[in-house]
Design a protein around this motif. Structure first.
Motif, PDB file in Angstrom:
ATOM      1  N   HIS A 141       6.475  49.410 -38.758  1.00  0.00           N
ATOM      2  CA  HIS A 141       6.812  47.978 -38.779  1.00  0.00           C
ATOM      3  C   HIS A 141       8.307  47.729 -38.546  1.00  0.00           C
ATOM      4  CE1 HIS A 141       2.833  47.596 -40.397  1.00  0.00           C
ATOM      5  NE2 HIS A 141       2.963  46.332 -40.670  1.00  0.00           N
ATOM      6  N   MET A 163      -2.063  49.242 -52.753  1.00  0.00           N
ATOM      7  CA  MET A 163      -1.500  47.968 -52.289  1.00  0.00           C
ATOM      8  C   MET A 163      -2.552  46.849 -52.332  1.00  0.00           C
ATOM      9  SD  MET A 163       1.385  46.973 -51.425  1.00  0.00           S
ATOM     10  CE  MET A 163       2.957  47.716 -51.698  1.00  0.00           C
ATOM     11  N   ALA A 164      -3.805  47.225 -52.204  1.00  0.00           N
ATOM     12  CA  ALA A 164      -4.870  46.204 -52.223  1.00  0.00           C
ATOM     13  C   ALA A 164      -4.954  45.512 -53.576  1.00  0.00           C
ATOM     14  CB  ALA A 164      -6.209  46.843 -51.859  1.00  0.00           C
ATOM     15  N   TYR A 202      -4.490  36.453 -51.049  1.00  0.00           N
ATOM     16  CA  TYR A 202      -5.227  37.624 -50.575  1.00  0.00           C
ATOM     17  C   TYR A 202      -5.011  38.728 -51.594  1.00  0.00           C
ATOM     18  CZ  TYR A 202      -7.329  40.870 -47.255  1.00  0.00           C
ATOM     19  OH  TYR A 202      -8.162  41.777 -46.631  1.00  0.00           O
ATOM     20  N   ASN A 224       4.083  44.558 -37.576  1.00  0.00           N
ATOM     21  CA  ASN A 224       3.642  45.811 -36.964  1.00  0.00           C
ATOM     22  C   ASN A 224       4.004  45.795 -35.479  1.00  0.00           C
ATOM     23  OD1 ASN A 224       2.150  47.968 -35.881  1.00  0.00           O
ATOM     24  ND2 ASN A 224       0.689  47.826 -37.579  1.00  0.00           N
ATOM     25  N   ARG A 271      -2.820  52.383 -49.424  1.00  0.00           N
ATOM     26  CA  ARG A 271      -3.461  51.092 -49.127  1.00  0.00           C
ATOM     27  C   ARG A 271      -4.353  50.650 -50.285  1.00  0.00           C
ATOM     28  NH1 ARG A 271      -3.780  53.058 -43.721  1.00  0.00           N
ATOM     29  NH2 ARG A 271      -5.920  53.802 -44.043  1.00  0.00           N
ATOM     30  N   ARG A 325      -8.656  42.808 -51.043  1.00  0.00           N
ATOM     31  CA  ARG A 325      -9.275  42.728 -49.701  1.00  0.00           C
ATOM     32  C   ARG A 325     -10.126  41.455 -49.546  1.00  0.00           C
ATOM     33  NH1 ARG A 325      -9.663  48.280 -51.044  1.00  0.00           N
ATOM     34  NH2 ARG A 325      -8.262  49.541 -49.732  1.00  0.00           N
ATOM     35  N   THR A 356       0.972  38.826 -44.692  1.00  0.00           N
ATOM     36  CA  THR A 356       1.176  38.646 -46.136  1.00  0.00           C
ATOM     37  C   THR A 356       2.510  39.245 -46.575  1.00  0.00           C
ATOM     38  OG1 THR A 356      -0.154  40.661 -46.322  1.00  0.00           O
ATOM     39  CG2 THR A 356      -1.246  38.590 -46.883  1.00  0.00           C
ATOM     40  N   SER A 357       3.144  40.017 -45.658  1.00  0.00           N
ATOM     41  CA  SER A 357       4.377  40.712 -46.066  1.00  0.00           C
ATOM     42  C   SER A 357       5.591  39.804 -45.872  1.00  0.00           C
ATOM     43  CB  SER A 357       4.569  41.990 -45.236  1.00  0.00           C
ATOM     44  OG  SER A 357       4.668  41.624 -43.862  1.00  0.00           O
TER      45      SER A 357
HETATM   46  N1  LIG Z   1       1.498  44.596 -43.785  1.00  0.00           N
HETATM   47  C1  LIG Z   1       0.517  44.756 -42.910  1.00  0.00           C
HETATM   48  O1  LIG Z   1       0.720  45.163 -41.776  1.00  0.00           O
HETATM   49  C2  LIG Z   1      -0.873  44.425 -43.347  1.00  0.00           C
HETATM   50  C3  LIG Z   1      -1.118  43.785 -44.558  1.00  0.00           C
HETATM   51  C4  LIG Z   1      -2.447  43.485 -44.899  1.00  0.00           C
HETATM   52  C5  LIG Z   1      -3.478  43.864 -44.066  1.00  0.00           C
HETATM   53  N2  LIG Z   1      -3.186  44.466 -42.898  1.00  0.00           N
HETATM   54  C6  LIG Z   1      -4.266  44.855 -41.995  1.00  0.00           C
HETATM   55  O2  LIG Z   1      -5.369  43.978 -42.159  1.00  0.00           O
HETATM   56  C7  LIG Z   1      -6.593  44.727 -42.103  1.00  0.00           C
HETATM   57  C8  LIG Z   1      -7.394  44.486 -43.376  1.00  0.00           C
HETATM   58  O3  LIG Z   1      -6.590  44.990 -44.474  1.00  0.00           O
HETATM   59  P1  LIG Z   1      -7.247  45.013 -45.949  1.00  0.00           P
HETATM   60  O4  LIG Z   1      -6.246  44.491 -46.917  1.00  0.00           O
HETATM   61  O5  LIG Z   1      -8.559  44.338 -45.895  1.00  0.00           O
HETATM   62  O6  LIG Z   1      -7.568  46.548 -46.260  1.00  0.00           O
HETATM   63  P2  LIG Z   1      -6.679  47.851 -46.078  1.00  0.00           P
HETATM   64  O7  LIG Z   1      -7.260  48.863 -46.982  1.00  0.00           O
HETATM   65  O8  LIG Z   1      -6.495  48.166 -44.624  1.00  0.00           O
HETATM   66  O9  LIG Z   1      -5.208  47.416 -46.655  1.00  0.00           O
HETATM   67  C9  LIG Z   1      -5.018  47.294 -48.071  1.00  0.00           C
HETATM   68  C10 LIG Z   1      -3.562  46.883 -48.270  1.00  0.00           C
HETATM   69  O10 LIG Z   1      -2.696  47.919 -47.782  1.00  0.00           O
HETATM   70  C11 LIG Z   1      -1.578  47.348 -47.127  1.00  0.00           C
HETATM   71  N3  LIG Z   1      -1.627  47.715 -45.705  1.00  0.00           N
HETATM   72  C12 LIG Z   1      -2.747  47.932 -44.978  1.00  0.00           C
HETATM   73  N4  LIG Z   1      -2.431  48.317 -43.727  1.00  0.00           N
HETATM   74  C13 LIG Z   1      -1.073  48.314 -43.675  1.00  0.00           C
HETATM   75  C14 LIG Z   1      -0.143  48.624 -42.656  1.00  0.00           C
HETATM   76  N5  LIG Z   1      -0.564  48.994 -41.432  1.00  0.00           N
HETATM   77  N6  LIG Z   1       1.180  48.531 -42.932  1.00  0.00           N
HETATM   78  C15 LIG Z   1       1.592  48.147 -44.159  1.00  0.00           C
HETATM   79  N7  LIG Z   1       0.764  47.848 -45.176  1.00  0.00           N
HETATM   80  C16 LIG Z   1      -0.550  47.938 -44.930  1.00  0.00           C
HETATM   81  C17 LIG Z   1      -1.693  45.863 -47.289  1.00  0.00           C
HETATM   82  O11 LIG Z   1      -0.989  45.444 -48.437  1.00  0.00           O
HETATM   83  C18 LIG Z   1      -3.189  45.661 -47.453  1.00  0.00           C
HETATM   84  O12 LIG Z   1      -3.502  44.469 -48.168  1.00  0.00           O
HETATM   85  C19 LIG Z   1      -6.225  46.179 -41.925  1.00  0.00           C
HETATM   86  O13 LIG Z   1      -6.321  46.503 -40.542  1.00  0.00           O
HETATM   87  C20 LIG Z   1      -4.775  46.233 -42.345  1.00  0.00           C
HETATM   88  O14 LIG Z   1      -4.089  47.229 -41.616  1.00  0.00           O
HETATM   89  C21 LIG Z   1      -1.922  44.761 -42.507  1.00  0.00           C
END
Ligand SMILES: NC(=O)c1ccc[n+]([C@@H]2O[C@H](COP(=O)([O-])OP(=O)(O)OC[C@H]3O[C@@H](n4cnc5c(N)ncnc54)[C@H](O)[C@@H]3O)[C@@H](O)[C@H]2O)c1
Ligand SMILES: Cc1cc2c(cc1C)N(C[C@H](O)[C@H](O)[C@H](O)COP(=O)(O)O)c1[nH]c(=O)[nH]c(=O)c1N2
Length: 173
Positions: A135, A18-19, A156, A59, A15, A159, A42-43
């Motif tokens: 997912h 990925m951020a 985005y 998800n 994560r 974070r 965002t995906s």
């Molecule tokens: N693809 C996703 O499902 C996804 C993407 C972005 C954020 N989120 C969720 O939004 C909230 C805030 O995220 P944030 O970016 O501030 O910090 P974070 O550290 O939770 O996530 C950083 C990055 O990791 C990836 N990520 C995070 N959770 C994921 C998941 N469950 N499945 C796949 N990729 C994931 C995303 O690219 C995200 O921008 C968190 O609860 C996160 O789980 C989910």
């Protein structure tokens, strides 16, 4: 350069990595026999232009997920810089059944809710689905497009929400 470990990276290391990526922000919406639902995503990315096809990863734990599967249609509403609050609402700040309150929503072809002041919107039918980890990767054929608006987009990255300026700087003479 860190040497590659033999083990799979931890979820938190993944994560963190990925951020670092910047992405557009969308409201993914649906309506139909499974009810109206939506979440921030965002995906989203393009798959093919013949026929126009995109993918979005949802998800299975999201409260909105069952409605997408039952309805078989969705709209990708790409957000503008003015929609940061709306993105937070649809990311869970507002309970699922209240997210659409307080604004007019349109429709295009499938009946999925369309945000009238989106940067652009892709009205889609789900044509395939792949379960990957937590997912589903939904493969979606685009049946209609909303007009593209000439306005700053929402990104985005790291974070944080950021602005994607619509116009590049004027060409140097
Ligand atoms: N693809 C996703 O499902 C996804 C993407 C972005 C954020 N989120 C969720 O939004 C909230 C805030 O995220 P944030 O970016 O501030 O910090 P974070 O550290 O939770 O996530 C950083 C990055 O990791 C990836 N990520 C995070 N959770 C994921 C998941 N469950 N499945 C796949 N990729 C994931 C995303 O690219 C995200 O921008 C968190 O609860 C996160 O789980 C989910
Ligand atoms: C910036 C950003 C980006 C995403 C998300 C969040 C945020 C803040 N979320 C998570 C999603 O919006 C929501 O938080 C969860 O689905 C939980 O909401 P419910 O209340 O269960 O609908 C998210 N979820 C998902 O299934 N696919 C995605 O691509 C994303 N992308």
């Amino acid at each position: 350069m860190t040497s590659p470990d033999s083990e799979t990276p931890s979820a938190s290391a993944y994560r963190e990595a990925m951020a670092q990526l910047a992405s557009a922000v969308h409201l993914v919406t649906t309506d139909g026999p499974g009810g109206r639902a939506g979440l921030t995503a965002t995906s989203v990315c393009s798959v093919s232009d013949g026929p126009p096809t995109l993918l979005v990863c949802l998800n299975r734990g999201s409260s909105a997920y069952p409605a997408f599967l039952r309805n078989g249609v969705l709209c990708i509403n790409t957000l503008t810089a003015a929609h940061e609050g709306l993105a937070a609402d649809f990311a869970g700040r507002v309970p699922r059944d209240e997210r659409f309150n307080g604004r007019e929503w349109g429709i295009l072809q499938t009946g999925a809710p369309v945000l009238p002041d989106a940067l652009v919107a892709f009205d889609c039918r789900i044509v395939d689905r792949h379960e990957v980890g937590t997912h589903d990767v939904l493969i979606c054929e685009v049946e209609a497009l909303a007009e593209i608006r000439d306005i700053d987009g929402l990104l985005y990255a790291g974070r944080h929400y950021r602005v994607l300026p619509r116009r590049t700087a004027p060409e140097a003479s």
